[in-house]
Each structure stands twice: as structure tokens, then as C-alpha cells.
Motif scaffolding. Structure first.
Motif, PDB file in Angstrom:
ATOM      1  N   LEU A  32      41.323  36.414  30.385  1.00 11.27           N
ATOM      2  CA  LEU A  32      41.884  37.569  31.477  1.00 11.27           C
ATOM      3  C   LEU A  32      40.428  38.142  31.967  1.00 11.27           C
ATOM      4  O   LEU A  32      39.589  38.564  31.328  1.00 11.27           O
ATOM      5  CB  LEU A  32      42.862  38.246  30.821  1.00 11.27           C
ATOM      6  CG  LEU A  32      43.981  37.719  29.930  1.00 11.27           C
ATOM      7  CD1 LEU A  32      44.998  38.767  29.609  1.00 11.27           C
ATOM      8  CD2 LEU A  32      44.752  36.599  30.819  1.00 11.27           C
ATOM      9  N   GLY A  33      40.750  38.851  33.073  1.00 15.79           N
ATOM     10  CA  GLY A  33      39.687  39.697  33.700  1.00 15.79           C
ATOM     11  C   GLY A  33      40.292  41.099  34.137  1.00 15.79           C
ATOM     12  O   GLY A  33      41.304  41.115  34.628  1.00 15.79           O
ATOM     13  N   ALA A  34      39.341  41.988  34.142  1.00 14.99           N
ATOM     14  CA  ALA A  34      39.799  43.373  34.517  1.00 14.99           C
ATOM     15  C   ALA A  34      38.556  44.150  34.956  1.00 14.99           C
ATOM     16  O   ALA A  34      37.556  44.200  34.206  1.00 14.99           O
ATOM     17  CB  ALA A  34      40.538  44.110  33.314  1.00 14.99           C
ATOM     18  N   ALA A  35      38.765  44.723  36.368  1.00 12.78           N
ATOM     19  CA  ALA A  35      37.784  45.625  36.746  1.00 12.78           C
ATOM     20  C   ALA A  35      38.318  47.142  36.073  1.00 12.78           C
ATOM     21  O   ALA A  35      39.465  47.213  36.516  1.00 12.78           O
ATOM     22  CB  ALA A  35      37.720  45.671  38.055  1.00 12.78           C
ATOM     23  N   LEU A  36      37.735  47.860  35.226  1.00 13.26           N
ATOM     24  CA  LEU A  36      37.911  49.088  34.766  1.00 13.26           C
ATOM     25  C   LEU A  36      36.846  50.000  34.777  1.00 13.26           C
ATOM     26  O   LEU A  36      35.689  49.882  35.094  1.00 13.26           O
ATOM     27  CB  LEU A  36      38.251  49.131  33.157  1.00 13.26           C
ATOM     28  CG  LEU A  36      39.630  48.465  33.051  1.00 13.26           C
ATOM     29  CD1 LEU A  36      39.882  48.447  31.393  1.00 13.26           C
ATOM     30  CD2 LEU A  36      40.691  49.380  33.640  1.00 13.26           C
ATOM     31  N   SER A  37      37.058  51.425  35.221  1.00  9.36           N
ATOM     32  CA  SER A  37      36.274  52.415  35.264  1.00  9.36           C
ATOM     33  C   SER A  37      35.826  52.862  34.039  1.00  9.36           C
ATOM     34  O   SER A  37      36.277  53.343  32.994  1.00  9.36           O
ATOM     35  CB  SER A  37      37.065  53.652  35.986  1.00  9.36           C
ATOM     36  OG  SER A  37      37.627  53.200  37.026  1.00  9.36           O
ATOM     37  N   GLU A  77      40.937  36.363  25.194  1.00  8.65           N
ATOM     38  CA  GLU A  77      39.769  36.993  25.702  1.00  8.65           C
ATOM     39  C   GLU A  77      39.945  37.868  26.952  1.00  8.65           C
ATOM     40  O   GLU A  77      40.706  37.385  27.866  1.00  8.65           O
ATOM     41  CB  GLU A  77      38.437  36.090  25.676  1.00  8.65           C
ATOM     42  CG  GLU A  77      38.265  35.454  24.408  1.00  8.65           C
ATOM     43  CD  GLU A  77      36.803  34.497  24.565  1.00  8.65           C
ATOM     44  OE1 GLU A  77      36.333  34.154  23.697  1.00  8.65           O
ATOM     45  OE2 GLU A  77      36.314  34.269  25.782  1.00  8.65           O
ATOM     46  N   ILE A  78      38.935  39.037  27.142  1.00  9.10           N
ATOM     47  CA  ILE A  78      39.086  39.479  28.491  1.00  9.10           C
ATOM     48  C   ILE A  78      37.661  39.860  28.840  1.00  9.10           C
ATOM     49  O   ILE A  78      36.945  40.272  28.109  1.00  9.10           O
ATOM     50  CB  ILE A  78      39.721  40.888  28.350  1.00  9.10           C
ATOM     51  CG1 ILE A  78      41.248  40.815  27.643  1.00  9.10           C
ATOM     52  CG2 ILE A  78      39.828  41.736  29.594  1.00  9.10           C
ATOM     53  CD1 ILE A  78      41.975  42.126  27.552  1.00  9.10           C
ATOM     54  N   VAL A  79      37.494  39.501  30.078  1.00 11.65           N
ATOM     55  CA  VAL A  79      36.273  39.676  30.719  1.00 11.65           C
ATOM     56  C   VAL A  79      36.384  40.996  31.434  1.00 11.65           C
ATOM     57  O   VAL A  79      37.202  41.113  32.421  1.00 11.65           O
ATOM     58  CB  VAL A  79      35.575  38.626  31.800  1.00 11.65           C
ATOM     59  CG1 VAL A  79      34.357  38.968  32.457  1.00 11.65           C
ATOM     60  CG2 VAL A  79      35.787  37.599  30.945  1.00 11.65           C
ATOM     61  N   TYR A  80      35.483  41.978  31.152  1.00 16.85           N
ATOM     62  CA  TYR A  80      35.405  43.353  32.006  1.00 16.85           C
ATOM     63  C   TYR A  80      34.210  43.406  32.734  1.00 16.85           C
ATOM     64  O   TYR A  80      33.095  43.063  32.668  1.00 16.85           O
ATOM     65  CB  TYR A  80      35.426  44.500  30.965  1.00 16.85           C
ATOM     66  CG  TYR A  80      36.387  44.548  29.943  1.00 16.85           C
ATOM     67  CD1 TYR A  80      36.618  44.165  28.749  1.00 16.85           C
ATOM     68  CD2 TYR A  80      37.822  45.012  30.388  1.00 16.85           C
ATOM     69  CE1 TYR A  80      37.606  44.176  27.879  1.00 16.85           C
ATOM     70  CE2 TYR A  80      38.834  45.268  29.856  1.00 16.85           C
ATOM     71  CZ  TYR A  80      38.810  44.861  28.530  1.00 16.85           C
ATOM     72  OH  TYR A  80      39.801  45.057  27.550  1.00 16.85           O
ATOM     73  N   TYR A  81      34.359  44.293  33.969  1.00 20.04           N
ATOM     74  CA  TYR A  81      33.286  45.031  34.829  1.00 20.04           C
ATOM     75  C   TYR A  81      33.631  46.239  34.881  1.00 20.04           C
ATOM     76  O   TYR A  81      34.974  46.840  34.793  1.00 20.04           O
ATOM     77  CB  TYR A  81      33.314  44.181  36.114  1.00 20.04           C
ATOM     78  CG  TYR A  81      32.655  42.920  36.218  1.00 20.04           C
ATOM     79  CD1 TYR A  81      31.189  42.793  35.813  1.00 20.04           C
ATOM     80  CD2 TYR A  81      33.213  41.764  36.434  1.00 20.04           C
ATOM     81  CE1 TYR A  81      30.587  41.528  36.066  1.00 20.04           C
ATOM     82  CE2 TYR A  81      32.651  40.558  36.386  1.00 20.04           C
ATOM     83  CZ  TYR A  81      31.562  40.457  36.376  1.00 20.04           C
ATOM     84  OH  TYR A  81      30.872  39.131  36.497  1.00 20.04           O
TER      85      TYR A  81
END
Length: 398
Positions: A32-37, A77-81
Motif C-alpha cells: 500500500l502507499g500513502a502520502a502523509l504529512s 507493507e506501506i510505502v510512505y512519502y
């Protein structure tokens, strides 16, 4: 270095969630992917959201045994930016997650503004995004097929609090809100619920996003002297409103502020001045929600605290619930195909630690009501609705 961030996140999560040995019996990986602050104005809420997502990752891999698709079990798994609390950056990073990181599905950022930008990219690419922290009604007026919200929609944020205050005799109110999609939706809903409960709205005013001084707006409280002040914004706005009110010596019979009062950090930051303040909450550990996954709301809170050393705020629980809803839809579909998972999400009807989850045609969870908390002697107490309350509303609070 920015390009290395998602890889580092994946590797760290893999180690944290499955131990030091990658040969752990899983048949594959759901990424999974997520853009988070992590930086910018939403950094605090972004951290809560990430911990909520990571709580699900730890639980699904270590406690549940992986995502089950047919007879196979898949590691999560999670990919973050870091979206830097910037909508344009969030959109750019979601495209990168899709194109470069080859994620299977997306989880949402924090805030309606960032979710608007990120979900537009997801929709354009036909990728499903499930989220818990972008609640503005306008997000779901675009006819999107791939955006799903587990939280209560923004127009109902203040409903239970306003109904409780009206029942105690409140007759007048003013509404001041940040000029953002979420806060504007909250303010519109507050006006509707106030008028529906025969509470006169004396004024409704918006202020620009990111202001550092709201003293002029708070000073107007003294001019109107309403029974109820409704403030729509995010955590930083709650701090600004309450500090300004304290400095100016202004207090109404009730202050209902959208984000902040449900977070113990607000008491730590501002002390006794927070006592009596009300706030909407998507979820609290004391609520009587329970399901087959994570157990009760209290069980979830205990598990979360065992991982992070602190009690979860509702933004964290919303994030865990979003990931859980996606997980359950994947299992119900028995597939990672978007059409199959989308159909499973639309048919999902489940009781969870976060409350009931059932999506309407827009992708909005229409099954879960919003709660209201009040800070009483430094403690966060659920005061509405009656079925969820753990204490009595104090009114007037000044």
C-alpha cells in the motif's frame, strides 16, 4: 535523499512487522502507499495517522497472520512519502507511488485539502484509495468510484454536540471557520444543525488558511456575546482560538471546536484553559464499539499504546479503520483486482472497534454517528450522543 524515503519506509516496516527473517511463511506482499504529512502544518495529525496505519500493519502481520487471499497469506507493507502538508506535493507523490513504487492500493493523507488532491490522482489512474481523515462533503460530490471514507462526513461533525447544547438551553451562536474544504463543510453543517435546533446564528465568518493570529476574530465574541462559539479548523486553530480567548479574557457558555479537544496534547499545551471546551470525535477508547478485528475500542487502545507508548487519538483510529476496511474488502474479494475489491468495499457491512462501516454510493460510511467530548478537569469525557456518553455535559462552562 527524497527518492530513498519510500524504500527506507518499506524496509523498516518489513523488519518491524515480520521480524528479522524475511522467510516467514508469507506467500507474497500486498503493498500500500500513502502520502502523509511529516512536516508542515499537519505534521502532528500526520504522525497520528501514520501510527494508525502502522498499527494495522503490525497487527495484520504479527497477530492476524497476514492478508488472506484464497489459501494464500500476504504480508502487508506501506510505502510512505512526506507530502509536506502541501496539496500539490501530495498529488505528485501519489503519482510516484503508482508509477514508481507499484503500490496495489492507496491509503489517504490527513486533511480534506490534501485528500482532494491525492484522490484526484488516484481516480485518474483508476486506483482505490481508502481514507479516514478527509471528511469534507465536497470530496464526495465528484462522482469518484475509487474513494472511500470510513469516518463520519464533515457536515455531521457538530451535530451531536449542538443537539446536546440546545437541549441544555443554548439559544445563540457564532461560527468562525478556516477557509478550507473541511472546515467550510463543518461550518455549513453546524449552521444547519443550529438552526434545526432553534439556535440563532448571529454570525458566520471565514478566515484564510494558515493564519497565525485570530485575536481579532476572538475579540468579536465579546461583541456578540453568544451562548455557543463554534470554531472550525484543525489542531493549530484550536490552540490559536483558546490562547487568544484566554489572553483576551473572553469565554462563552460553550466552545465547540472541531479538532483539538479530543487530543490529550491540547491539555498538555494549554492547561486549565481547556476545561469545558467541547469537540467532535470520530472515536474514543471509551465508546462501546466492538468487532472481530482488534476486539473492542478499549482493546484497540491498549494494543496501540503497547506499540507507541501513548493512547490513540481518533485520527489514528480512523487510519487503522481505513486500512482494516481495505484489508477486509481484499479478503472478501479474494483478489487484488481493482474491480473486485471496489465491489467488495461497496458491499462491506461490518462492526469494528471503530464502529460500524457501511459505504453508500458516494463511498461515505453512513453507518457511524459522530460523538462529542468535553474536557472536564483535564480529562476527555464523551458527553454525546447519549448512547455513547460516559459523562454529563457541563453547561454553561464559564
Amino acid at each position: 535523499m527524497r527518492a530513498l524515503a519510500p524504500l527506507i519506509s518499506v524496509l523498516l516496516l518489513a523488519v518491524a512487522c515480520t521480524g528479522s527473517d524475511r522467510d516467514d511463511g508469507f506467500d507474497g506482499t500486498v503493498r500500500l502507499g500513502a502520502a502523509l504529512s511529516e512536516t508542515g502544518g499537519f505534521a502532528a495529525e500526520g504522525e497520528d495517522s501514520r501510527q494508525g496505519y502502522d498499527t494495522w500493519v503490525r497487527w495484520v502481520n504479527e497477530e492476524y497472520g497476514g492478508i488472506r487471499i484464497g489459501d494464500a497469506r500476504y504480508r502487508a507493507e506501506i510505502v510512505y512519502y512526506d507530502d509536506e502538508s502541501n496539496p500539490d506535493r501530495a498529488a505528485e507523490l501519489v503519482q510516484q507511488l503508482i508509477d514508481d513504487d507499484d503500490v496495489d492500493f492507496l491509503l489517504g493523507p490527513y486533511s480534506s485539502g490534501l485528500t482532494r488532491a491525492a484522490s484526484a490522482v488516484a481516480e485518474a489512474n483508476g486506483v482505490i484509495m481508502v481514507e479516514g481523515n478527509g471528511a469534507a462533503d465536497t470530496l464526495f460530490d465528484r462522482g469518484f468510484r475509487n474513494l472511500f471514507l470510513v469516518a463520519t462526513i464533515a457536515t455531521d461533525y457538530t451535530r451531536s454536540g449542538i443537539e446536546a447544547l440546545a437541549a441544555q438551553g443554548a439559544q445563540t451562536a457564532i461560527i468562525v471557520h478556516e477557509d478550507t474544504p473541511f472546515a467550510t463543510s463543518v461550518a455549513g453543517g453546524a449552521r444547519h444543525h443550529l438552526e434545526a435546533n432553534d439556535v440563532e446564528v448571529l454570525a458566520l465568518e471565514a478566515y484564510p488558511e494558515g493564519v497565525a493570529d485570530v485575536s481579532d476574530l476572538v475579540a468579536r465574541l465579546g461583541e456578540f456575546d453568544p451562548d455557543v462559539f463554534v470554531g472550525g479548523g484543525h489542531y493549530n486553530d484550536a490552540v490559536l482560538f483558546l490562547r487568544s480567548a484566554q489572553e483576551l479574557g473572553i469565554r462563552t457558555d460553550a466552545m465547540l471546536i472541531t479538532v483539538g479537544p479530543s487530543n490529550p496534547q491540547l491539555v498538555d499545551d494549554l492547561g486549565v484553559s481547556v476545561n469545558g471546551v467541547l469537540g467532535p470525535t470520530q472515536w474514543e477508547p471509551a465508546m462501546a464499539y466492538e468487532g472481530s478485528y482488534f476486539g473492542s475500542a478499549a482493546d484497540y487502545a491498549d494494543y496501540y499504546e503497547s506499540l507507541w507508548g501513548e493512547r490513540p487519538v481518533y485520527q489514528a483510529a480512523s487510519s487503522t479503520a481505513a486500512a482494516l476496511a481495505l484489508h477486509l474488502a481484499i479478503e472478501a474479494a479474494g483478489s487484488l483486482e481493482f474491480d473486485d475489491v471496489r465491489e467488495a468495499l461497496q458491499e462491506l457491512d461490518v462492526e469494528t472497534f471503530y464502529g460500524p462501516i457501511r459505504f453508500d454510493d458516494r463511498g461515505v460510511n453512513v453507518a457511524k454517528p459522530m460523538g462529542t467530548v468535553q474536557v472536564q478537569d483535564g480529562q476527555i469525557v464523551v458527553v454525546a450522543p447519549t448512547a455513547a456518553a460516559t459523562g454529563e455535559l457541563v453547561y454553561p462552562a464559564r
